[in-house]
Motif scaffolding. Structure first.
Motif, PDB file in Angstrom:
ATOM      1  N   GLN A  68     -10.854   4.225 -11.010  1.00 25.88           N
ATOM      2  CA  GLN A  68     -10.919   5.570 -10.442  1.00 25.88           C
ATOM      3  C   GLN A  68      -9.551   5.913  -9.868  1.00 25.88           C
ATOM      4  N   GLU A  69      -9.246   7.197  -9.796  1.00 24.40           N
ATOM      5  CA  GLU A  69      -8.029   7.635  -9.117  1.00 24.40           C
ATOM      6  C   GLU A  69      -8.417   8.148  -7.737  1.00 24.40           C
ATOM      7  N   PHE A  70      -7.770   7.613  -6.714  1.00 26.83           N
ATOM      8  CA  PHE A  70      -8.008   8.030  -5.336  1.00 26.83           C
ATOM      9  C   PHE A  70      -6.742   8.675  -4.806  1.00 26.83           C
ATOM     10  N   SER A  71      -6.897   9.745  -4.027  1.00 28.35           N
ATOM     11  CA  SER A  71      -5.747  10.374  -3.402  1.00 28.35           C
ATOM     12  C   SER A  71      -6.123  10.892  -2.023  1.00 28.35           C
ATOM     13  N   GLY A  72      -5.122  10.936  -1.176  1.00 28.51           N
ATOM     14  CA  GLY A  72      -5.280  11.399   0.198  1.00 28.51           C
ATOM     15  C   GLY A  72      -4.102  10.893   1.013  1.00 28.51           C
ATOM     16  N   PRO A  73      -4.025  11.287   2.274  1.00 27.83           N
ATOM     17  CA  PRO A  73      -2.928  10.802   3.115  1.00 27.83           C
ATOM     18  C   PRO A  73      -3.140   9.333   3.471  1.00 27.83           C
ATOM     19  N   SER A  74      -2.058   8.641   3.758  1.00 30.32           N
ATOM     20  CA  SER A  74      -2.212   7.263   4.231  1.00 30.32           C
ATOM     21  C   SER A  74      -2.856   7.286   5.617  1.00 30.32           C
ATOM     22  N   LEU A  75      -3.532   6.208   5.947  1.00 30.17           N
ATOM     23  CA  LEU A  75      -4.135   6.101   7.275  1.00 30.17           C
ATOM     24  C   LEU A  75      -3.051   6.202   8.340  1.00 30.17           C
ATOM     25  N   MET A 105      -3.944  -3.031  14.034  1.00 35.86           N
ATOM     26  CA  MET A 105      -2.906  -2.149  13.517  1.00 35.86           C
ATOM     27  C   MET A 105      -1.950  -2.866  12.559  1.00 35.86           C
ATOM     28  N   GLU A 106      -1.900  -4.208  12.604  1.00 34.89           N
ATOM     29  CA  GLU A 106      -1.074  -4.936  11.650  1.00 34.89           C
ATOM     30  C   GLU A 106      -1.572  -4.742  10.214  1.00 34.89           C
ATOM     31  N   GLN A 107      -2.847  -4.354  10.056  1.00 27.86           N
ATOM     32  CA  GLN A 107      -3.413  -4.136   8.722  1.00 27.86           C
ATOM     33  C   GLN A 107      -3.085  -2.751   8.170  1.00 27.86           C
ATOM     34  N   VAL A 108      -2.526  -1.890   9.007  1.00 22.69           N
ATOM     35  CA  VAL A 108      -2.203  -0.526   8.600  1.00 22.69           C
ATOM     36  C   VAL A 108      -0.731  -0.477   8.205  1.00 22.69           C
ATOM     37  N   GLU A 109      -0.493  -0.333   6.908  1.00 22.88           N
ATOM     38  CA  GLU A 109       0.861  -0.234   6.386  1.00 22.88           C
ATOM     39  C   GLU A 109       1.233   1.243   6.247  1.00 22.88           C
ATOM     40  N   ALA A 110       2.480   1.523   5.965  1.00 16.14           N
ATOM     41  CA  ALA A 110       2.935   2.912   5.851  1.00 16.14           C
ATOM     42  C   ALA A 110       2.170   3.677   4.774  1.00 16.14           C
ATOM     43  N   ASP A 111       1.885   3.035   3.643  1.00 18.31           N
ATOM     44  CA  ASP A 111       1.254   3.724   2.515  1.00 18.31           C
ATOM     45  C   ASP A 111      -0.166   3.252   2.203  1.00 18.31           C
ATOM     46  N   VAL A 112      -0.625   2.205   2.861  1.00 23.60           N
ATOM     47  CA  VAL A 112      -1.916   1.586   2.542  1.00 23.60           C
ATOM     48  C   VAL A 112      -2.617   1.198   3.834  1.00 23.60           C
ATOM     49  N   PRO A 113      -3.886   1.499   3.969  1.00 20.24           N
ATOM     50  CA  PRO A 113      -4.764   2.177   3.035  1.00 20.24           C
ATOM     51  C   PRO A 113      -4.575   3.687   3.111  1.00 20.24           C
ATOM     52  N   ILE A 114      -5.250   4.381   2.199  1.00 18.19           N
ATOM     53  CA  ILE A 114      -5.269   5.840   2.273  1.00 18.19           C
ATOM     54  C   ILE A 114      -6.638   6.286   2.763  1.00 18.19           C
ATOM     55  N   VAL A 115      -6.667   7.494   3.312  1.00 16.82           N
ATOM     56  CA  VAL A 115      -7.929   8.161   3.642  1.00 16.82           C
ATOM     57  C   VAL A 115      -8.175   9.099   2.464  1.00 16.82           C
ATOM     58  N   ALA A 116      -8.857   8.577   1.474  1.00 13.50           N
ATOM     59  CA  ALA A 116      -9.061   9.338   0.239  1.00 13.50           C
ATOM     60  C   ALA A 116     -10.009  10.509   0.489  1.00 13.50           C
ATOM     61  N   ASN A 117      -9.538  11.698   0.135  1.00 13.98           N
ATOM     62  CA  ASN A 117     -10.399  12.882   0.170  1.00 13.98           C
ATOM     63  C   ASN A 117     -10.557  13.490  -1.224  1.00 13.98           C
ATOM     64  N   ARG A 118     -10.005  12.776  -2.220  1.00 19.24           N
ATOM     65  CA  ARG A 118     -10.174  13.162  -3.619  1.00 19.24           C
ATOM     66  C   ARG A 118     -10.385  11.897  -4.439  1.00 19.24           C
ATOM     67  N   MET A 119     -11.328  11.981  -5.369  1.00 15.90           N
ATOM     68  CA  MET A 119     -11.551  10.912  -6.330  1.00 15.90           C
ATOM     69  C   MET A 119     -11.508  11.555  -7.701  1.00 15.90           C
ATOM     70  N   VAL A 134     -11.836   5.185   3.150  1.00 22.25           N
ATOM     71  CA  VAL A 134     -10.649   4.365   3.380  1.00 22.25           C
ATOM     72  C   VAL A 134     -10.529   3.415   2.189  1.00 22.25           C
ATOM     73  N   VAL A 135      -9.464   3.594   1.393  1.00 25.87           N
ATOM     74  CA  VAL A 135      -9.341   2.864   0.130  1.00 25.87           C
ATOM     75  C   VAL A 135      -7.991   2.137   0.062  1.00 25.87           C
ATOM     76  N   PHE A 136      -8.053   0.934  -0.437  1.00 21.71           N
ATOM     77  CA  PHE A 136      -6.871   0.116  -0.696  1.00 21.71           C
ATOM     78  C   PHE A 136      -6.660   0.056  -2.211  1.00 21.71           C
ATOM     79  N   PRO A 137      -5.446  -0.199  -2.666  1.00 21.39           N
ATOM     80  CA  PRO A 137      -5.220  -0.371  -4.112  1.00 21.39           C
ATOM     81  C   PRO A 137      -5.648  -1.786  -4.530  1.00 21.39           C
ATOM     82  N   TYR A 138      -6.947  -1.997  -4.621  1.00 19.26           N
ATOM     83  CA  TYR A 138      -7.543  -3.330  -4.807  1.00 19.26           C
ATOM     84  C   TYR A 138      -6.960  -4.081  -6.002  1.00 19.26           C
TER      85      TYR A 138
END
Length: 163
Positions: A68-75, A105-119, A134-138
């Motif tokens: 699937q394609e996920f998009s949204g701002p990073s967390l 907060m160590e688990q929150v990177e600049a670009d990952v995860p995202i708060v996906a509001n589009r699939m 909340v999606v990671f690039p698994y």
């Protein structure tokens, strides 16, 4: 810290995004962020989230079929846009069904995860784990295919709270 990077970008955009900072959520709120203990909640609409810098990736998940394609701002970007304090060490993510997880907060990177509001380019309903997930690039790295990551991949996200 990584939030500082996201904060710089988010602060530049806050003038364009009319993010409501008030005690009562407007009716079109999709996400509420409490940026510090006892702070006034910040309410985001889907349009507010769409005004933030967006990230997009394709990945499979253990909850969906195929890639699937996920998009949204990073967390990190969402937290910065809400004015989350750099001193916050842990946040609580809560779903519509009151499922809640704590994230260091160590688990929150600049670009990952995202708060996906589009699939796959479209908004998605509560029935399909939306409107926020909340999606990671698994598929991109073994570290994202861990039970600890799956546990914090909150779908139907409704609130983020600094602890």
């Amino acid at each position: 810290m990584l939030l500082a990077i996201a904060a710089a970008g988010a602060l530049a955009l806050q003038g364009g995004a009319a993010i409501a900072q008030q005690a009562e959520a407007p009716p079109d709120t999709v996400l509420t962020v409490v940026p510090a203990p006892g702070a006034t909640p910040v309410h985001f609409t889907d349009a507010d989230l769409a005004d933030l810098p967006l990230r997009s990736f394709q990945t499979s998940t253990i909850w969906t079929e195929g890639v699937q394609e996920f998009s949204g701002p990073s967390l990190a970007t969402v937290l910065a846009a809400a004015g989350m304090d750099d001193g916050v060490r842990q946040i609580r993510l809560t779903a519509l069904n009151d499922y809640a997880v704590l994230i260091d907060m160590e688990q929150v990177e600049a670009d990952v995860p995202i708060v996906a509001n589009r699939m796959n380019g479209a908004t998605f309903s509560v029935r399909d784990k939306g409107p926020l997930w909340v999606v990671f690039p698994y598929d991109s790295a073994p570290r994202y295919r861990a039970e600890s990551i799956f546990a914090i991949s909150v779908w139907q996200l409704r609130q983020i709270e600094a602890l």
